[in-house]
Scaffold this motif. Structure first.
Motif: not given
Length: 148
Positions: A42-49, A60-72
């Protein structure tokens, strides 16, 4: 000891020391409770945002290399906590942007204060020449890591 082993040992000791420093910081800072209830992800997400203000779920999904559902899932948790907000694109209502709220910005700043406190403790152990050498070497390592 081989140089690599010394570096690995130093990384582990510094990591543990930083965790302990942040624990003490939490105890000393009344408003830090929410910061320490966040996961590393969650902290990583906040930093990228923060860095990429008005970013989309897809980005965000592209940056973290995960599915959009995971980001959601993570975005929804941050939304519930009031750290981020979703904004619909004015030109395309299918596109939703994510940005930090004031509360989210405060959390990132609070984390930064904890890191600066830890850094001050490290610098206090070194004389001025050692501080300059240490900073020079850290910059060299960081510059090489970020070029890859």
């Amino acid at each position: 000891m081989q140089q690599e082993e010394v570096i690995v040992k130093a990384i582990n000791i510094i990591s543990e020391s930083m965790r302990e420093s942040m624990r003490r910081y939490k105890e000393e800072t009344q408003s830090s409770k929410e910061l320490f209830n966040l996961s590393i992800t969650q902290l990583h997400y906040l930093h990228v945002i923060k860095e990429r203000n008005n970013i989309t779920i897809t980005e965000l999904a592209e940056i973290f290399g995960v599915q959009k559902s995971t980001v959601t899932v993570t975005v929804n948790k941050l939304l519930q906590c009031g750290f981020i907000e979703k904004l619909a694109s004015e030109s395309d209502l299918r596109v939703v942007y994510v940005s930090l709220t004031e509360k989210g910005k405060e959390i990132i700043e609070l984390e930064g204060k904890g890191y600066r406190q830890f850094a001050a403790g490290i610098l206090a152990m070194l004389n001025e020449e050692e501080q300059n050498t240490f900073t020079f070497l850290l910059n060299k390592v960081i510059n090489n890591i970020t070029r890859k």
